[in-house]
Design a protein around this motif. Sequence first.
Motif, PDB file in Angstrom:
ATOM      1  N   LYS A 162       0.835  -1.206   0.000  1.00 26.56           N
ATOM      2  CA  LYS A 162       0.000   0.000   0.000  1.00 26.56           C
ATOM      3  C   LYS A 162       0.871   1.259   0.000  1.00 26.56           C
ATOM      4  N   PHE A 163       1.956   1.225   0.789  1.00 28.22           N
ATOM      5  CA  PHE A 163       2.868   2.383   0.824  1.00 28.22           C
ATOM      6  C   PHE A 163       3.477   2.652  -0.540  1.00 28.22           C
ATOM      7  N   TRP A 164       3.930   1.576  -1.205  1.00 24.66           N
ATOM      8  CA  TRP A 164       4.587   1.773  -2.494  1.00 24.66           C
ATOM      9  C   TRP A 164       3.608   2.282  -3.543  1.00 24.66           C
ATOM     10  N   ARG A 165       2.364   1.817  -3.456  1.00 23.91           N
ATOM     11  CA  ARG A 165       1.377   2.351  -4.402  1.00 23.91           C
ATOM     12  C   ARG A 165       1.112   3.833  -4.141  1.00 23.91           C
ATOM     13  N   ALA A 166       1.017   4.180  -2.868  1.00 26.03           N
ATOM     14  CA  ALA A 166       0.807   5.602  -2.531  1.00 26.03           C
ATOM     15  C   ALA A 166       1.996   6.454  -2.959  1.00 26.03           C
ATOM     16  N   LEU A 167       3.201   5.902  -2.764  1.00 24.50           N
ATOM     17  CA  LEU A 167       4.400   6.641  -3.175  1.00 24.50           C
ATOM     18  C   LEU A 167       4.444   6.806  -4.690  1.00 24.50           C
ATOM     19  N   LEU A 168       4.026   5.748  -5.393  1.00 25.28           N
ATOM     20  CA  LEU A 168       3.991   5.839  -6.851  1.00 25.28           C
ATOM     21  C   LEU A 168       2.974   6.888  -7.298  1.00 25.28           C
ATOM     22  N   SER A 169       1.859   6.928  -6.595  1.00 23.13           N
ATOM     23  CA  SER A 169       0.852   7.945  -6.910  1.00 23.13           C
ATOM     24  C   SER A 169       1.407   9.351  -6.707  1.00 23.13           C
ATOM     25  N   LYS A 170       2.140   9.524  -5.630  1.00 25.28           N
ATOM     26  CA  LYS A 170       2.754  10.831  -5.377  1.00 25.28           C
ATOM     27  C   LYS A 170       3.796  11.158  -6.435  1.00 25.28           C
ATOM     28  N   ALA A 171       4.546  10.121  -6.847  1.00 19.77           N
ATOM     29  CA  ALA A 171       5.542  10.353  -7.892  1.00 19.77           C
ATOM     30  C   ALA A 171       4.857  10.762  -9.201  1.00 19.77           C
ATOM     31  N   TYR A 172       3.737  10.084  -9.482  1.00 23.71           N
ATOM     32  CA  TYR A 172       2.967  10.503 -10.650  1.00 23.71           C
ATOM     33  C   TYR A 172       2.485  11.955 -10.499  1.00 23.71           C
ATOM     34  N   ASP A 173       2.120  12.309  -9.282  1.00 23.82           N
ATOM     35  CA  ASP A 173       1.681  13.676  -9.029  1.00 23.82           C
ATOM     36  C   ASP A 173       2.801  14.673  -9.332  1.00 23.82           C
ATOM     37  N   VAL A 174       4.004  14.305  -8.913  1.00 24.83           N
ATOM     38  CA  VAL A 174       5.159  15.151  -9.224  1.00 24.83           C
ATOM     39  C   VAL A 174       5.342  15.248 -10.724  1.00 24.83           C
ATOM     40  N   LEU A 175       5.225  14.090 -11.396  1.00 20.97           N
ATOM     41  CA  LEU A 175       5.360  14.084 -12.851  1.00 20.97           C
ATOM     42  C   LEU A 175       4.288  14.969 -13.493  1.00 20.97           C
ATOM     43  N   ASP A 176       3.099  14.899 -12.941  1.00 20.45           N
ATOM     44  CA  ASP A 176       2.009  15.740 -13.445  1.00 20.45           C
ATOM     45  C   ASP A 176       2.346  17.215 -13.311  1.00 20.45           C
ATOM     46  N   LYS A 177       2.880  17.578 -12.171  1.00 22.80           N
ATOM     47  CA  LYS A 177       3.251  18.982 -11.956  1.00 22.80           C
ATOM     48  C   LYS A 177       4.390  19.399 -12.880  1.00 22.80           C
ATOM     49  N   VAL A 178       5.330  18.472 -13.096  1.00 20.75           N
ATOM     50  CA  VAL A 178       6.426  18.779 -14.020  1.00 20.75           C
ATOM     51  C   VAL A 178       5.883  18.962 -15.433  1.00 20.75           C
ATOM     52  N   ASN A 179       4.997  18.071 -15.821  1.00 17.34           N
ATOM     53  CA  ASN A 179       4.419  18.161 -17.161  1.00 17.34           C
ATOM     54  C   ASN A 179       3.655  19.464 -17.349  1.00 17.34           C
ATOM     55  N   ALA A 180       3.003  19.910 -16.265  1.00 20.72           N
ATOM     56  CA  ALA A 180       2.277  21.177 -16.370  1.00 20.72           C
ATOM     57  C   ALA A 180       3.214  22.334 -16.673  1.00 20.72           C
ATOM     58  N   LEU A 181       4.470  22.154 -16.303  1.00 20.27           N
ATOM     59  CA  LEU A 181       5.454  23.208 -16.531  1.00 20.27           C
ATOM     60  C   LEU A 181       6.288  22.975 -17.781  1.00 20.27           C
ATOM     61  N   LEU A 182       6.111  21.785 -18.419  1.00 24.52           N
ATOM     62  CA  LEU A 182       6.962  21.425 -19.561  1.00 24.52           C
ATOM     63  C   LEU A 182       6.582  22.198 -20.816  1.00 24.52           C
ATOM     64  N   PRO A 183       7.536  22.480 -21.678  1.00 25.21           N
ATOM     65  CA  PRO A 183       7.212  22.988 -23.017  1.00 25.21           C
ATOM     66  C   PRO A 183       6.486  21.894 -23.816  1.00 25.21           C
ATOM     67  N   THR A 184       5.761  22.300 -24.817  1.00 21.99           N
ATOM     68  CA  THR A 184       4.877  21.374 -25.541  1.00 21.99           C
ATOM     69  C   THR A 184       5.645  20.237 -26.214  1.00 21.99           C
ATOM     70  N   ASP A 185       6.707  20.577 -26.943  1.00 18.71           N
ATOM     71  CA  ASP A 185       7.446  19.536 -27.668  1.00 18.71           C
ATOM     72  C   ASP A 185       7.982  18.483 -26.715  1.00 18.71           C
ATOM     73  N   THR A 186       8.576  18.931 -25.683  1.00 19.88           N
ATOM     74  CA  THR A 186       9.109  17.982 -24.693  1.00 19.88           C
ATOM     75  C   THR A 186       8.000  17.146 -24.094  1.00 19.88           C
ATOM     76  N   PHE A 187       6.883  17.790 -23.827  1.00 12.71           N
ATOM     77  CA  PHE A 187       5.755  17.082 -23.220  1.00 12.71           C
ATOM     78  C   PHE A 187       5.264  15.954 -24.136  1.00 12.71           C
ATOM     79  N   ILE A 188       5.111  16.234 -25.406  1.00 12.06           N
ATOM     80  CA  ILE A 188       4.584  15.217 -26.338  1.00 12.06           C
ATOM     81  C   ILE A 188       5.556  14.046 -26.456  1.00 12.06           C
ATOM     82  N   THR A 189       6.817  14.355 -26.559  1.00 13.83           N
ATOM     83  CA  THR A 189       7.819  13.278 -26.635  1.00 13.83           C
ATOM     84  C   THR A 189       7.748  12.392 -25.413  1.00 13.83           C
ATOM     85  N   VAL A 190       7.634  13.008 -24.268  1.00  8.92           N
ATOM     86  CA  VAL A 190       7.567  12.247 -23.011  1.00  8.92           C
ATOM     87  C   VAL A 190       6.305  11.386 -22.988  1.00  8.92           C
TER      88      VAL A 190
END
Length: 2029
Positions: free
Chosen positions: A1457-1485
Amino acid sequence: MTSLAHQLKRLALPQNDPDLLTRREVASLLFDPKDAASMDRSTFFALGCTGLEELLGIEPAFSEFQETLFSQSSMGLERSVQVKEVNEKLDAGISLFLARLSPYFLLKPAQKCIEWLIHRFHIQLYNVDSLLACALPYHETKVFVRVIQLLKLNDPTYRWNWLEGLQKPGVPLARGTLITHCYKDLGFMDFICTLVTKSIKAYSGHSGNCAQLRVIFSFYASTIVPALDAVEKVSDTVISKLLPYVQKGLKSSLTDYKAATYMIVCQLAVKVVLEAQLVDTLALQISKSLCKEPLLPKEGLGCLIVLLQNQKEGSVGPKAFGHLCAVTSLVPVLQGMAALHDISPLLRYLLPLLIHTVMINEMETDVPSESTRYGLLFETVLQSLPLSRGLDKTVAKLLLEEYLSQSQLSADSVNALNQRLQTSVRIFESKYPGALDGVLERHVRDVSSADEKKLFHHFISLSMSSGKYQILGDSDTSLVLSLKHPLPSVRRAAVEHLMALVTSGREGLDMAFLEEAVSERIKDDVPEVVAAALKVLEVSRQNVGFSEDTVPRLLALLQRIDLSNAEDWCPVLKEAVRVLDEPRFIEGNSDLKAQVVWGLLPFLVVTSAQPNSPDLQLATCVAQTTILSQYHLTHGWAHGKNMLSFKYFTKIAQPDFIGLANQHLISTLTKNLPAFSLSFKSLSHAGFEDKGLMDCCFLSGETWWNPEKLDTNACCYLRLLCRLFDVIITGASQGPTAVCFRSLMKLLFQVHLSDPRELFNFLCLLWGYGSNLGDQLDCKVNAVLQTQALYVGGALLGAQPGASLKLLAAGQSPVVLSLLACLSSPVREVRRAATSTLQTLVQVDSSPFHPIIQRLLRTTEELISDPTYLSQALGKLYEEAVTGTGKGKAKDRNLLAGFEELLLGVQAANCPAYTAKTILRALDEVNGELVLAVLMPVIERLLEQRGPEKPTILKDEDLLMQLLLGKYNEQAAPLLVKNQACLELFIRALGTVSKPHPDTPCLQIIALEQITKAFYSALDDEKTQQRLLGVMFDLLVESRSPSCAQTISSVFKRIAVDAELVANEIALAEKPKVTVSVQQTRRSKQRKAHDAAQDGPAEGTVSWQRATLILELLQHKKKLKRPQMLVPALFSLLSRSLETSSVEQSNLEYTKQLILSCLLNVCQKVSPDGGPVSKDVLDEDKFNVELVVQCVRVSDLPQTHHQALLLLGSLAGIFPEKVLHNIMPIFTFMGANIMRLDDSYSFQVINKTVQTVIPALIKRDDSDESATHMEAVVTRIILVFTDALPHVPEHRRLPILSQLMATLGPARFLWVLLLLLFKQHANQTTATDKDAALERDVEFWISVCCEFQVEDQLVSLIKILGYLMELPQDKQDGETQTSRKEKEEKVEELIFNIEAHSSKALRHFKFLSVSFMAQLLASGSFRGDVVDLSLLLEEILRYIHNVARCVEENADKPTAKFWRALLSKAYDVLDKVNALLPTDTFITVMRGLMGNQLASVRRKAMELLINKLQNIAFTQSLPNVTVLLDLTGDLLAIAARAHGRVEEEEGEQAINRQTALFCLKLLCRSFGSGHQEVFVPVLKQAVEMVVSPEEEKNVMGSALLCIAEVASALKALVIPQLPRLMPAVLQTLTERKEVITSELYMLSAVTALQRVTETLPHFISPYLQDTLLQVARLTRVAVKATTTPQLAVRLASLRTSLATKVPPRVLLPTITKCYSKVVDSSQSRLGPLMDVLKEHIGHMEKDQLTSHQSELTSFFLIALDFRAKHCQGDLEKTKEIEGYVIDCLLAMVMKLSEVTFRPLFFKLFDWCKTESEAKDRLLTFYRLSDRIADRLKGLFVLFAGHLVKPFSDLLHQTNVTKTDAALFTTEDNVEKSCLLLEYILDCLHKICLYDTQHFVSKERADALLNPLVDQLENTLGGEELYQTRVTQHLVPCVGQFCVAVADDTQWKTLNYQVLLKTRHTSAKVRFSALLVLLELAAKLRENYMVLLPETIPFLAELMEDECEEVEHQVQKVIHEMETILGEPLQSYF
């Protein structure tokens, strides 16, 4: 102007102004009108918006005008064409804006805004008042003139016409003109006042104190106040104008507004006498304002004082008093005002009420606090405020009167009142005794009643002098009055009572009163009274004593009584003599003793020879007094043969007795004269020939006659000579006796001053004695006498022979010195006489003074004019002589010799101090070693005289000593080095602390002040400087004088000292002092032994006091040479301070602080920039850093810590190596102690230490190993800070950490700080509210990050992720990794030690770190758009991959359960990073993530893409859409992916496929219309999924939604897929029951159908019938399903699409088919079907309707047959469905014309009469007719003529009283008949209601009248239906029918027929007939009066009806008729 012109002027509007239509010139504030005409509107708009933006930066209140006056829409608004409401709203907005703009009117932005308003809204025409209100406060500026020039003011009747004169010349409005117009035009005054209130209202809610309105308030006050002052008489009109605004100002909370109002009130009060009520109101409001909001207490009270001062007394009532007393600062403010102003008017109002309140409260108030408050206030007022202008007497009178008025009080109450009032009364008495005495004296005469007398006694007892006013029983008056009683017996009794009071020692007797009373009675004319007073005097003198004024009074008593005529006074006078002779009375007062002797001396003369005569007795008594017998002058007179006795009388004859006695008296006095100072009068008889006196004065042979050193006899002789000389020289100067006096002068010189030396000694005495402050001769020599003596001396010098002249001009002669002293006299004539006298000495060449005299007399005029010139001239001469710049060396030597002789004359022992003082002042600019060397003996002599047992120093000698010390200056300083005696003398002077005269400074201070910077520098010898420095430090230690310490401090500050000398003194402080005696040595040993017994072994003696004082001086020393020389001594002293015992340690904390501070100052002086210094300047070995660190450890005081840390910080820059060895103890201590303190100084210390120590640590080495070590050390330092953080005050935490990171470098160490903070939070397990603590900490961490650049934050996040990936999954995994090097701890281990923490803490740490990253990236302060986030993205992806792998590995473990929650938080970080990413980089990712093996990762990628696509800003700003559209292939692959093998995987696949379809839908929504080809495969794939029978329903729903979106975008490209899509969807909806139960699928399918129908309406005809049937079915389902309201909305949209998009040629046949299909089986679906048709008909064009009318008519004829053919007995359901059909038909009817409607209507009419069909069509037709009549209203009347006969027939056929045959053959005949009847009545009612064509003609009326009236009898359907039909249908129909008839004949018939029904046998019918009658009356109103006569009988009959209900109804009808007709009807019955 003509009348017509006036009318045209009134009708003129601004919009009619012709200037608005021309563009040659345009009104403008900033531009020339012609230039403004060439500018377009957008330019002005941009100008105005720019001004508004600039104003918003100053005042946010202007923001609301951005959307109104300055909006884009305002550019096109032309107000001249707007309606009144719009212009009023616009005017309100402009007025508000200009009111807010007024404070900023002079600013350029404000003028830009006005420019826009002028250009766009023409405010110079429409809003003149508002514009002038904005500009008027600046009437003296040029901008105001520019505003005036914009206006049209030429109309003489215009209110602003008076400003027209300013327009042409362009001059500002003068202040005087404004003020004059203000008081002449009250409308203008009101305008100014309103201007202020509008401004306040404009800023209300936007600004607290409205500081920006200060200019408005200033203008308000500066205009109104001078206007009131200038007006000749302030009228009531003016006051009434101002009063409302004054009240607003007094109530206002704005300080400036209130102050302006105070000024206006003051001016009103001064200018006019106001009504008492108005004055009371104003005073009350002022008092309230002071009480509630004491903003301006001084100004408010001042205003109140002015008001009270200038208005009638008594105008202010008591209401204001309570509020005034509540003002807390009342008394302090009044006290400050009383120093400069008269506050008596306020006190005159306040004190009577306060006294009354105090008295009343004492008796009546049960609240002690209230009573105490007023009492304390009264005491404070009496104590602090002056009672002037008779207020003291008023208060005394009020106190007494109020007290005496309390006659009703009980004894206890009086005692309590006395106890409380005593303090106040005594305070008043102590300050104003005369006032209270006067009141008591006046009142004591008027005391009448016993009660009043008792109360008066009580009041008297309150005062300190209560005894004065006690009532004496004998006289029945007070003691004061008894002492002044006219009867001697009463006065004597009063004095005896006074004697008793003094003897008993009782209180209440004022000593001043006692002395005054005794003194007054001594002046009494009755001896008995005086005798009693003398007894009181003697007794009181023994107890308390009397003043010196008593002696003159007693002597006056002796002198005023003539004993020859008053023998009874003799005992009294003898008693007075005895009192005067009392030794204690005059003991210790020589002046008083002399006064008594000289007063008694005349009474020794015998004037009577009678033995018993009073004179002789008094002379005997006086002679026997002790004081005369012991006095020198009368010594021996009272003894021996001179003793007057009776025996002596018998031997001498009486005539000879008087002469003999007096002869002996004179002989005795003469004999005693040589030993006594005699006056000139008493010696005048002795003659000048007597040389005996000369012999007793030892003056011969003296160089100077110095009164300071002569004995008393010599002084007496000299005083005699001086007085003789004064008398003779005065007499010899003028008058007839001048010759005689000159002879006397000659005789005086010959006898007493025959020797020339003695003569000139005497003259020198007279020349210089005027400057003698001691006045030993008691003889004043004024300037006149001095001048006369100088001229006499000049004459005598001129007459002297040469030898005598040389002798007199010699060096030892006093003549030249005395004359030089006279040259500096402040009197010009004295200087002139002295110059003249000096002229006689010029010829004496041999005199040593000759060169000086000769040079001085060359500037005679300057000497006479300027008293200071002598000093300048002597200084210049001496400088020439010393420097050799004169005319020759010989002359220079002679000059020097003359100066030396002059100084030697001053040095002479017998030279008077006052002469030496004057000479030295003249020699003020003569300085040098020679001068000081010559004057040393004088200094030594004067210092010798200052011993403790020496005689008192004369003031002249004291001043002389000051002048002598002044010669210790820069020029004489080298002598101190050469001559040790000179130095010792100066040191002796430094140690002389005596101060003989209070008005002269201490000699020690003067000597210290001589040590100036120049003087000390001139001592070019270190030993001498060291000696003086040591002496000063010793003085500082030994002196107890603050002035001495202050002087030494200032001296030490200004001199330039070598630090080595100070270091020597500090070292000296460490050495033991040498004891100077055996006794002191023994005491020292005993003290040491005692200390050793208590504190252990002795640590050596250090003079800590001396060292501390030296260190204190060093704190403020700036001019210090070689400061580094102090370092060894300071460290040595610091070491000694640390070696002391613990008790002494605490006492030496201050010393340690001083040492550390001195060391810090040295470091700052040596290295101002804080950098390293060379070894030559400061040796590193001299600094002992360990000692400083030890100070930090040992001390407990924060101040010591501060100083030590500041020193360490400074040392870190100079010697980094030495500090870095001790760096951890420093920071550990800081974290444990200093960081917890909440003061600015501690904070600065921390910052300073961090800024200095840290950079040295970081710059130390660049090698890898050193860098690793350094990072470990820095990590430990950061750990210290984070550990201490919870104890640091909250507001200090962020600055401390920011400063630490800024110094360390955030890019390098910010990640360490954050991880340590995370660890600290993870370890906190005791937090009660964990969520709140986490939220607070995260907010703080984000704040810390935001202090630094985004790049630094980004690097820190990357490092944190890297660190997290290095951490093991769990603690067990990490234990195997700890086997690496344990010798050196690394940074990673310092951050989070696996071994020291649990697995739970490790997981918490990880989760916290990742959570924080997400929150930081989401915070608004993180600007990700300015940095490259690719590195962070790569790192987070790596971390996600790492965590995902851990999720798989730990799937079966408890931590899953902890690892799933941590993965969810990591995805959240990725989401926040993506919100700040330029478009080209975002699409490639995203493409990479969607190809990931893990389904969860793929889903997360698609969710991120969805978030992006849902952001409209993202899709609109996308530069390259093609790159994003390439993702459709990846998404289709996911959507079309086959099922997995595991069920869980299948569920996950379904979710992913839905997500992929949703992504495709969003892509199509955003870009489908522009890239249709891309989405064709999407459509195909979605159709495949829909067609597939095995597809999961949720996926199919998502596919349908996707199809809906794609269909909207692709349009015609969807057509090839329709044959597969539409049947599949419709088939699914038709057959699959599980799908129907799925609301999601239903919604999706309906949405797809709606979008396809909307997009391709012309291509769905093959599927239209099925679609309509499904829509009808689902509509009924949606009505029943309340859980999905969205389904009903979508179905409504689908129905609308079908109705509006599908053409009639397709839709109408399909609807007909659908109707035929569902009419028998699914009748409930007919409603939705009819709704589609209804909406379709409403949407049809006219030509379409015409072409399809026949088709529609045929359909409606079929549909209207529903009741006849498909009713099946269910009337309600039939009614509902028939309603749908009728509504649909009405939609068509409303679109038909009269021509097309008429055949349709008649066709329907024929249709209903078809005999072959059932009569149910009648129901349908008449219901339809009713609805048509309701919709067509008056138009239907055109077609209704054919309905009259059917109406009549059907009314008969349905009336049960007329026929028994049933109209309908079915079982429900009655119900149908009732319905038909209701439809007919309603239809007829509407026809009559909307009749405008006189439809109801006579024939039609006759046809309908009887059938209608007969319906009253028709009880068809039962009682309930009957009542409903009558009330709701029949009565309204008959009433409206009556109106439509409009014929009184028909009215009468109708009324009569109804009246006949009132006689019906059925009560119900009668009741119904009454209802109809009432309706007829209501409709006809006054027309019913003609019908009233025939109605009355019927009503009368009904009033006696057998049915009670009918009877009541009759009464009600009659009452209503009375109301309707307006006439009473009761009289007719």
